[in-house]
Design a protein around this motif. Structure first.
Motif, PDB file in Angstrom:
ATOM      1  N   THR A 210       0.850  -1.190   0.000  1.00 37.05           N
ATOM      2  CA  THR A 210       0.000   0.000   0.000  1.00 37.05           C
ATOM      3  C   THR A 210       0.893   1.251   0.000  1.00 37.05           C
ATOM      4  N   PRO A 211       0.324   2.424  -0.256  1.00 41.38           N
ATOM      5  CA  PRO A 211       1.131   3.657  -0.180  1.00 41.38           C
ATOM      6  C   PRO A 211       1.819   3.845   1.170  1.00 41.38           C
ATOM      7  N   LEU A 212       1.177   3.428   2.250  1.00 40.38           N
ATOM      8  CA  LEU A 212       1.800   3.523   3.566  1.00 40.38           C
ATOM      9  C   LEU A 212       3.046   2.650   3.638  1.00 40.38           C
ATOM     10  N   HIS A 213       2.934   1.408   3.170  1.00 46.73           N
ATOM     11  CA  HIS A 213       4.092   0.512   3.162  1.00 46.73           C
ATOM     12  C   HIS A 213       5.230   1.082   2.324  1.00 46.73           C
ATOM     13  N   VAL A 214       4.886   1.610   1.160  1.00 48.60           N
ATOM     14  CA  VAL A 214       5.909   2.151   0.254  1.00 48.60           C
ATOM     15  C   VAL A 214       6.613   3.341   0.893  1.00 48.60           C
ATOM     16  N   GLY A 215       5.851   4.228   1.528  1.00 45.94           N
ATOM     17  CA  GLY A 215       6.446   5.382   2.179  1.00 45.94           C
ATOM     18  C   GLY A 215       7.412   4.991   3.288  1.00 45.94           C
ATOM     19  N   LEU A 216       6.985   4.067   4.139  1.00 47.59           N
ATOM     20  CA  LEU A 216       7.860   3.585   5.205  1.00 47.59           C
ATOM     21  C   LEU A 216       9.091   2.892   4.625  1.00 47.59           C
ATOM     22  N   PHE A 217       8.888   2.154   3.540  1.00 49.44           N
ATOM     23  CA  PHE A 217       9.972   1.414   2.900  1.00 49.44           C
ATOM     24  C   PHE A 217      11.051   2.355   2.373  1.00 49.44           C
ATOM     25  N   ILE A 218      10.651   3.440   1.737  1.00 56.10           N
ATOM     26  CA  ILE A 218      11.624   4.382   1.165  1.00 56.10           C
ATOM     27  C   ILE A 218      12.498   4.987   2.261  1.00 56.10           C
ATOM     28  N   VAL A 219      11.872   5.403   3.353  1.00 58.49           N
ATOM     29  CA  VAL A 219      12.640   5.977   4.461  1.00 58.49           C
ATOM     30  C   VAL A 219      13.544   4.923   5.081  1.00 58.49           C
TER      31      VAL A 219
END
Length: 276
Positions: A210-219
């Motif tokens: 999900t977008p939340l997972h992707v955002g956390l993943f990038i950081v």
């Protein structure tokens, strides 16, 4: 208007639901802040003593101070916790969303304790063989890096299969390249990464990003890269080299080449040799 309000209400409910499921991450973050603030108030002298006593070096382990295997994960050898703690929280939050609190605790503990003990075994052998000076037995070794790197490695099974070998190649390339020109802590990072990758296939994997997972993943990726390599050019070179190996080892690439091979062979068959 009602539909917009309902949409935002749904988003808020999902955020609260995710936040409620991050108890382990929240507890660890609060503990790190509490310890850092307390040591800062006690002064540099007291802080140095605590860091020395909590270090998982050969001297402490040889004298039976096994509590350092736990205590060292709550002490940071530096006062810049504000700079890196939010990034660590993103990494741990991603892990807890995928594996839940127990899985995150297991993964972090395997990396922190496992890599520490493996490094201790290697250092003992190196000191006995005369490869390293005896002073290394009292070296400072505290912090969250082993556990954090293991958590990142444990994300391997959640990476889509077509990117997985590239992912593995990149991180192994970065870690090994830095370890070749750094101290024993960099070797511990390699071991923690391998432990995490091995453990990843024993843990639940993420089926849908999900977008939340992707955002956390990038950081999380940016944070661990800085932990492993910092500003070192060797890390970037090693990562790119590992990526090339991962690209050529990719099953999808081999399948693609095999599927094209008959077409390429037929394209060069002389017209006279073809059957009509």
């Amino acid at each position: 208007m009602v539909s917009v309000e309902n949409r935002w209400a749904g988003v808020g409910a999902r955020v609260l639901s995710h936040a409620a499921s991050l108890r382990m991450t929240a507890f660890y973050a609060v503990a790190l802040v509490t310890v850092a603030v307390t040591l800062a108030q006690l002064g540099a002298g007291t802080r140095d003593v605590v860091v020395s006593q909590m270090s998982t070096n050969l001297h402490n382990l040889a004298h039976g101070h096994l509590s350092t295997l736990i205590g060292s994960a709550f002490v940071s050898d530096g006062d810049n916790i504000v700079a890196w703690l939010p990034c660590l929280v993103c990494l741990l939050a991603l892990g807890e969303l995928i594996w839940r609190g127990r899985g995150l605790l297991l993964t972090f503990a395997v990396g922190h304790v496992g890599a520490t003990l493996l490094v201790a075994i290697w250092l003992t052998f190196a000191v006995e063989a005369g490869w390293l000076p005896v002073s290394v037995t009292r070296a400072t070794d505290v912090g969250v890096s082993y556990g954090a790197v293991c958590v990142l490695g444990a994300l391997t099974a959640s990476i889509p299969s077509r990117w997985r070998t590239i992912w593995v190649g990149w991180w192994l390339g970065v870690a090994v390249a830095v370890a070749l020109s750094a101290d024993f802590t960099a070797i511990g990072h390699v071991l923690a990464l391998l432990l995490g990758m091995g453990l990843s296939f024993r843990l639940p994997s993420l089926a849908r990003w999900t977008p939340l997972h992707v955002g956390l993943f990038i950081v999380a990726v940016a944070f661990v890269y800085f932990v492993l390599s910092g500003p070192s050019v060797m890390g970037l070179i090693g990562g790119l080299t590992g990526t090339l190996f991962g690209l050529f080892a990719s099953p999808e690439l081999r399948t693609y080449n095999k599927s094209r091979m008959p077409l390429q062979q037929n394209a060069f068959v002389p017209a006279a040799a073809r059957s009509y």
